[in-house]
Design an enzyme around this catalytic site. Structure first.
Site, PDB file in Angstrom:
ATOM      1  N   LYS A  12       0.833  -1.216   0.000  1.00 13.69           N
ATOM      2  CA  LYS A  12       0.000   0.000   0.000  1.00 13.69           C
ATOM      3  C   LYS A  12       0.864   1.261   0.000  1.00 13.69           C
ATOM      4  O   LYS A  12       0.651   2.176  -0.783  1.00 13.69           O
ATOM      5  CB  LYS A  12      -0.913   0.048   1.241  1.00 13.69           C
ATOM      6  CG  LYS A  12      -1.871  -1.102   1.365  1.00 13.69           C
ATOM      7  CD  LYS A  12      -2.754  -0.957   2.589  1.00 13.69           C
ATOM      8  CE  LYS A  12      -2.023  -1.030   3.911  1.00 13.69           C
ATOM      9  NZ  LYS A  12      -1.335  -2.307   4.179  1.00 13.69           N
ATOM     10  N   ARG A  30      -9.094   1.315   8.934  1.00 13.35           N
ATOM     11  CA  ARG A  30      -8.757  -0.076   9.192  1.00 13.35           C
ATOM     12  C   ARG A  30      -9.888  -0.794   9.907  1.00 13.35           C
ATOM     13  O   ARG A  30      -9.767  -1.990  10.196  1.00 13.35           O
ATOM     14  CB  ARG A  30      -7.500  -0.155  10.050  1.00 13.35           C
ATOM     15  CG  ARG A  30      -6.222  -0.427   9.246  1.00 13.35           C
ATOM     16  CD  ARG A  30      -5.093  -0.530  10.239  1.00 13.35           C
ATOM     17  NE  ARG A  30      -3.932  -1.217   9.773  1.00 13.35           N
ATOM     18  CZ  ARG A  30      -2.821  -0.599   9.335  1.00 13.35           C
ATOM     19  NH1 ARG A  30      -2.777   0.691   9.226  1.00 13.35           N
ATOM     20  NH2 ARG A  30      -1.771  -1.321   9.001  1.00 13.35           N
ATOM     21  N   ARG A  70      11.488  -5.810   4.745  1.00 14.93           N
ATOM     22  CA  ARG A  70      11.177  -4.377   4.623  1.00 14.93           C
ATOM     23  C   ARG A  70      12.174  -3.535   5.427  1.00 14.93           C
ATOM     24  O   ARG A  70      12.522  -3.876   6.548  1.00 14.93           O
ATOM     25  CB  ARG A  70       9.758  -4.111   5.143  1.00 14.93           C
ATOM     26  CG  ARG A  70       9.465  -2.620   5.285  1.00 14.93           C
ATOM     27  CD  ARG A  70       8.010  -2.312   5.198  1.00 14.93           C
ATOM     28  NE  ARG A  70       7.215  -2.900   6.264  1.00 14.93           N
ATOM     29  CZ  ARG A  70       5.890  -2.796   6.321  1.00 14.93           C
ATOM     30  NH1 ARG A  70       5.224  -2.160   5.373  1.00 14.93           N
ATOM     31  NH2 ARG A  70       5.225  -3.355   7.309  1.00 14.93           N
ATOM     32  N   ARG A  77      11.411  -2.067  11.052  1.00 19.36           N
ATOM     33  CA  ARG A  77      10.383  -1.657  12.009  1.00 19.36           C
ATOM     34  C   ARG A  77      10.232  -2.708  13.104  1.00 19.36           C
ATOM     35  O   ARG A  77      10.296  -3.899  12.834  1.00 19.36           O
ATOM     36  CB  ARG A  77       9.042  -1.473  11.276  1.00 19.36           C
ATOM     37  CG  ARG A  77       8.961  -0.156  10.552  1.00 19.36           C
ATOM     38  CD  ARG A  77       7.774  -0.050   9.643  1.00 19.36           C
ATOM     39  NE  ARG A  77       6.520  -0.588  10.172  1.00 19.36           N
ATOM     40  CZ  ARG A  77       5.367  -0.541   9.511  1.00 19.36           C
ATOM     41  NH1 ARG A  77       5.310   0.025   8.301  1.00 19.36           N
ATOM     42  NH2 ARG A  77       4.269  -1.038  10.032  1.00 19.36           N
ATOM     43  N   ARG A 117      -0.532  -9.329  13.246  1.00 17.84           N
ATOM     44  CA  ARG A 117      -1.071  -8.238  12.420  1.00 17.84           C
ATOM     45  C   ARG A 117      -1.938  -8.797  11.297  1.00 17.84           C
ATOM     46  O   ARG A 117      -2.941  -8.199  10.914  1.00 17.84           O
ATOM     47  CB  ARG A 117       0.081  -7.406  11.847  1.00 17.84           C
ATOM     48  CG  ARG A 117       0.779  -6.607  12.936  1.00 17.84           C
ATOM     49  CD  ARG A 117       2.059  -5.994  12.452  1.00 17.84           C
ATOM     50  NE  ARG A 117       1.827  -4.930  11.505  1.00 17.84           N
ATOM     51  CZ  ARG A 117       2.755  -4.432  10.706  1.00 17.84           C
ATOM     52  NH1 ARG A 117       3.984  -4.914  10.738  1.00 17.84           N
ATOM     53  NH2 ARG A 117       2.474  -3.467   9.874  1.00 17.84           N
TER      54      ARG A 117
HETATM   55  P1  ADP Z   1       2.242  -1.790   3.266  1.00 17.34           P
HETATM   56  O1  ADP Z   1       2.264  -0.286   3.167  1.00 17.34           O
HETATM   57  O2  ADP Z   1       1.022  -2.379   2.601  1.00 17.34           O
HETATM   58  O3  ADP Z   1       2.439  -2.288   4.645  1.00 17.34           O
HETATM   59  P2  ADP Z   1       4.809  -1.643   1.875  1.00 17.34           P
HETATM   60  O4  ADP Z   1       4.531  -0.730   0.726  1.00 17.34           O
HETATM   61  O5  ADP Z   1       5.603  -1.086   3.014  1.00 17.34           O
HETATM   62  O6  ADP Z   1       3.461  -2.342   2.406  1.00 17.34           O
HETATM   63  O7  ADP Z   1       5.538  -2.944   1.265  1.00 17.34           O
HETATM   64  C1  ADP Z   1       5.936  -4.033   2.137  1.00 17.34           C
HETATM   65  C2  ADP Z   1       7.314  -4.545   1.688  1.00 17.34           C
HETATM   66  O8  ADP Z   1       7.184  -5.165   0.392  1.00 17.34           O
HETATM   67  C3  ADP Z   1       8.366  -3.441   1.526  1.00 17.34           C
HETATM   68  O9  ADP Z   1       9.625  -3.973   1.901  1.00 17.34           O
HETATM   69  C4  ADP Z   1       8.312  -3.104   0.036  1.00 17.34           C
HETATM   70  O10 ADP Z   1       9.556  -2.579  -0.424  1.00 17.34           O
HETATM   71  C5  ADP Z   1       8.000  -4.477  -0.580  1.00 17.34           C
HETATM   72  N1  ADP Z   1       7.174  -4.398  -1.797  1.00 17.34           N
HETATM   73  C6  ADP Z   1       6.189  -3.509  -2.083  1.00 17.34           C
HETATM   74  N2  ADP Z   1       5.629  -3.761  -3.293  1.00 17.34           N
HETATM   75  C7  ADP Z   1       6.280  -4.855  -3.779  1.00 17.34           C
HETATM   76  C8  ADP Z   1       6.160  -5.627  -4.983  1.00 17.34           C
HETATM   77  N3  ADP Z   1       5.248  -5.328  -5.923  1.00 17.34           N
HETATM   78  N4  ADP Z   1       6.985  -6.687  -5.144  1.00 17.34           N
HETATM   79  C9  ADP Z   1       7.892  -7.010  -4.154  1.00 17.34           C
HETATM   80  N5  ADP Z   1       8.062  -6.332  -3.014  1.00 17.34           N
HETATM   81  C10 ADP Z   1       7.267  -5.278  -2.811  1.00 17.34           C
HETATM   82  P1  AMP Z   2       1.225   0.578   9.072  1.00 18.37           P
HETATM   83  O1  AMP Z   2       2.408   1.484   9.014  1.00 18.37           O
HETATM   84  O2  AMP Z   2       0.075   1.052   8.239  1.00 18.37           O
HETATM   85  O3  AMP Z   2       1.585  -0.866   8.829  1.00 18.37           O
HETATM   86  O4  AMP Z   2       0.695   0.658  10.591  1.00 18.37           O
HETATM   87  C1  AMP Z   2       1.491   0.244  11.681  1.00 18.37           C
HETATM   88  C2  AMP Z   2       0.639   0.110  12.953  1.00 18.37           C
HETATM   89  O5  AMP Z   2       0.078   1.394  13.294  1.00 18.37           O
HETATM   90  C3  AMP Z   2      -0.554  -0.818  12.841  1.00 18.37           C
HETATM   91  O6  AMP Z   2      -0.208  -2.184  13.049  1.00 18.37           O
HETATM   92  C4  AMP Z   2      -1.456  -0.270  13.956  1.00 18.37           C
HETATM   93  O7  AMP Z   2      -0.991  -0.667  15.249  1.00 18.37           O
HETATM   94  C5  AMP Z   2      -1.225   1.235  13.842  1.00 18.37           C
HETATM   95  N1  AMP Z   2      -2.198   1.839  12.902  1.00 18.37           N
HETATM   96  C6  AMP Z   2      -1.926   2.445  11.701  1.00 18.37           C
HETATM   97  N2  AMP Z   2      -3.056   2.875  11.123  1.00 18.37           N
HETATM   98  C7  AMP Z   2      -4.077   2.525  11.956  1.00 18.37           C
HETATM   99  C8  AMP Z   2      -5.488   2.664  11.900  1.00 18.37           C
HETATM  100  N3  AMP Z   2      -6.114   3.248  10.855  1.00 18.37           N
HETATM  101  N4  AMP Z   2      -6.221   2.181  12.946  1.00 18.37           N
HETATM  102  C9  AMP Z   2      -5.630   1.611  14.006  1.00 18.37           C
HETATM  103  N5  AMP Z   2      -4.309   1.431  14.106  1.00 18.37           N
HETATM  104  C10 AMP Z   2      -3.526   1.879  13.101  1.00 18.37           C
END
Ligand code: ADP
Ligand code: AMP
Length: 213
Positions: free
Chosen positions: A13, A88, A127, A160, A171
């Protein structure tokens, strides 16, 4: 244009949201980044949020909704935004819907980035994130130009705390229970679009651009 990114944690995302924002010149609003920045700055909100985030749980709706509504009220959001990680829960979606309706406004697209659970653990363990500008990398798939350094702002990249495998499993369960129902919620509003998030990130983006036009 107002867009919501849906999908499991680690689905991509944030990666896609950043690409959309660069192309359409609208802000990328990640509630996770807003919480992490509060944690880094030692605020009261950060302290409260950390307790939940470290366990892989959602931060309570009261804290999250206020944070988000304050952010979207900013001047830079007047021409649109991409929400990444919000809503969420169904109550969060309802509040957003009500607030937008008051302004005779609405969300244009909810984009669900679909990735099976098997791929998620691998994605999240690789990541690396920049806590300064929010950019995200992957040590194998999307590495930074220089190891451990953010391409965008030059800051140090970190793993992270909540990307450890034991937290990732939690999660994912939280996602299936509390967030996945939003897919049907936005489908019933006829704004749901689904993309295959297992493709290369540039191919996923191409599919998204076709949707956004
Ligand atoms: P989210 O925001 O949904 O938690 P991220 O954008 O942070 O996910 O992506 C999660 C991990 O996967 C990161 O390490 C990112 O660089 C990697 N990633 C994102 N899109 C792709 C893809 N299309 N193919 C492979 N790895 C990806
Ligand atoms: P993210 O960076 O989107 O993966 O979010 C990391 C963490 O932040 C999540 O696992 C939740 O603990 C908290 N968080 C982020 N967005 C929300 C949301 N909309 N509602 C509740 N918790 C959130």
């Amino acid at each position: 244009m107002k867009i919501i990114m849906l999908g499991a944690p680690g689905a991509g995302k944030g990666t896609q949201a950043q690409m959309i924002c660069d192309k359409y010149n609208i802000p990328h609003i990640s509630t996770g980044d807003l919480f992490r920045s509060n944690i880094k700055n030692g605020t009261e909100l950060g302290k409260k949020a950390k307790e939940y985030m470290d366990k892989g749980q959602l931060v309570p709706d009261e804290l999250t909704v206020e944070l988000l509504l304050d952010r979207v009220a900013n001047e830079d959001c007047k021409d649109g935004y991409v929400l990444d990680g919000f809503p969420r829960t169904i109550p969060q979606a309802d509040v957003l819907d009500k607030e937008l309706t008051k302004l005779s406004d609405k969300i244009d697209f909810a984009i669900d980035v679909e990735v099976p659970d098997e791929n998620i653990v691998r994605r999240m363990s690789g990541r690396r994130a920049c806590l300064k500008c929010g950019a995200t990398y992957h040590i194998e798939h999307i590495p930074p130009k220089q190891e451990g350094i953010c391409d965008r702002c030059g800051s140090e990249l970190v793993q992270r705390d909540d990307d450890k495998p034991e937290t990732v499993q939690n999660r994912l369960s939280v996602y299936h229970e509390q967030t996945q129902p939003l897919i049907e919620y936005y489908n019933s509003k006829n704004i749901l679009k689904t993309v295959d998030g297992t493709k290369d990130m540039n191919d996923v983006f191409e599919d998204i651009v076709k949707i956004l036009g």
